[in-house]
Design a protein around this motif. Structure first.
Motif, mmCIF file in Angstrom:
data_model
loop_
_atom_site.group_PDB
_atom_site.id
_atom_site.type_symbol
_atom_site.label_atom_id
_atom_site.label_comp_id
_atom_site.label_asym_id
_atom_site.label_seq_id
_atom_site.Cartn_x
_atom_site.Cartn_y
_atom_site.Cartn_z
ATOM 1 N N GLU A 97 0.812 -1.208 0.000
ATOM 2 C CA GLU A 97 0.000 0.000 0.000
ATOM 3 C C GLU A 97 0.851 1.265 0.000
ATOM 4 O O GLU A 97 0.308 2.371 -0.119
ATOM 5 C CB GLU A 97 -0.932 0.011 1.223
ATOM 6 N N ASN A 98 2.165 1.110 0.152
ATOM 7 C CA ASN A 98 3.064 2.261 0.214
ATOM 8 C C ASN A 98 4.392 1.881 -0.447
ATOM 9 O O ASN A 98 5.313 1.421 0.201
ATOM 10 C CB ASN A 98 3.281 2.686 1.668
ATOM 11 N N ILE A 99 4.450 2.068 -1.762
ATOM 12 C CA ILE A 99 5.608 1.641 -2.549
ATOM 13 C C ILE A 99 6.515 2.839 -2.822
ATOM 14 O O ILE A 99 6.025 3.941 -3.117
ATOM 15 C CB ILE A 99 5.157 1.024 -3.889
ATOM 16 N N VAL A 100 7.818 2.611 -2.724
ATOM 17 C CA VAL A 100 8.769 3.615 -3.195
ATOM 18 C C VAL A 100 9.637 2.983 -4.275
ATOM 19 O O VAL A 100 9.883 1.779 -4.280
ATOM 20 C CB VAL A 100 9.646 4.192 -2.059
ATOM 21 N N SER A 101 10.093 3.826 -5.199
ATOM 22 C CA SER A 101 10.932 3.377 -6.310
ATOM 23 C C SER A 101 12.255 4.124 -6.265
ATOM 24 O O SER A 101 12.273 5.358 -6.255
ATOM 25 C CB SER A 101 10.221 3.640 -7.642
#
Length: 330
Positions: free
Chosen positions: A58-62
């Motif tokens: 629910e909380n993705i970083v790239s």
């Protein structure tokens, strides 16, 4: 450059952030509904091993600005992305790629850290439940895989040997958004098929190159790479890049870098596409005496694909398709 921190500090900060996040999370019923979507936990095989993801992210970083475009295309819950140095033509003023910067802004995606310099403290502060990284290109952070894995599950992707559609499949599985990935690919494929039916493809082969003048090597798109795949899907026949002339220190699957001396004899296509090129790039190539006898230069069949065409994702691929539709439309 990587800003390092002690492992114990990382766990302490991450734990504090996790507790804070729990205090402001969605109602339990909503969380249960999200957890029921798809099969979780699931184990994802990727470039650097296997990663088990306990629940749908629910909380993705790239940490890969190149992969960010595909995450946006599949409507992943991306909250922050690494940014590059701002460039008026290629990026917005935050350093996000121009082809999807507006989409990122609409969805509230923040800058994880600027200048593609990995900042572990910034990743911890984002409190992600999934980190997406690249193993290739200027935005690669593979060397920090172990450190990043201490913060959250990590999925590593090599975008250099894959089309954006393949990347979408991988990220769709990792995020539980397989249907969204399939829908993005289907929509794109339908548009490519429509354009392919309406353009007039010249006879003979084509080269797709990155050209920055005679003081630099010329990069030739390889068969099987994302640029060649895109152009071939539209009906063009792409001449393969010569591996034996590749000057790159490590083999890449998307481009072969050829010295200017060898590039003169390698630019054999009746049509030339200029990746990351514009009208000024075209004029420079047509005016360069070294390439005067190249078939496409002699005939003027040189076609810029635009400033955003180097990093192929859903958005930049569509930009290329629309450019070709305008250039070759019947």
């Amino acid at each position: 450059m990587i800003r390092t921190i002690r492992r114990s500090a990382a766990f302490a900060v991450a734990g504090t952030l996790a507790l804070a996040a729990a205090g402001c999370s969605a109602p339990a019923d909503d969380a249960a509904t999200a957890a029921d979507e798809g099969s979780w936990p699931r184990t994802i095989e990727h470039e650097l091993g296997e990663t088990t993801i306990e629940a749908q992210p629910e909380n993705i970083v790239s940490t890969s600005i190149t992969l960010t475009g595909t995450l946006l295309a599949i409507d992943a819950p991306l909250t922050a992305s690494a940014a590059t140095t701002p460039d008026g033509e290629l990026t917005d003023d935050q350093g996000f790629f121009a082809q999807w910067a507006d989409v990122a802004d609409e969805r509230g995606v923040g800058v994880l850290y600027p200048g593609l310099e990995l900042d572990l403290e910034a990743v911890i502060a984002a409190a992600p439940d999934l980190i997406v990284i690249s193993t290739t290109g200027a935005d690669a952070t593979a060397e920090a895989y172990d450190q990043l894995s201490e913060i959250a599950p990590v999925v590593a992707v090599n975008y250099g040997d894959k089309s954006w559609q393949d990347v979408a499949d991988i990220l769709g599985e990792a995020t539980g958004l397989e249907d969204e990935a399939d829908a993005a690919v289907a929509s794109y494929d339908a548009e490519v098929a429509e354009v392919a039916d309406t353009i007039e493809v010249p006879e003979g082969e084509a080269n797709a190159i990155v050209y920055y003048g005679t003081e630099n090597d010329v990069a030739f798109a390889k068969l099987g790479g994302p640029h060649a795949d895109l152009l071939e899907a539209l009906g063009f026949t792409i001449a393969d890049a010569p591996d034996e002339l590749d000057t790159a220190p490590t083999e890449r699957q998307d481009f072969a870098f050829v010295s200017i001396e060898n590039a003169v004899a390698t630019l054999t296509g009746e049509t030339v596409f200029l990746v990351n090129g514009d009208d000024d790039t075209k004029a420079d190539l047509l005016d360069e005496a070294l390439f005067a006898n190249a078939p496409a230069v002699e005939s003027g069949a040189v076609h810029p694909l635009g400033a955003t065409s180097f990093r192929i994702d859903y958005y930049s691929a569509l930009d290329v398709v629309h450019t070709i539709a305008a250039d070759f439309g019947a």
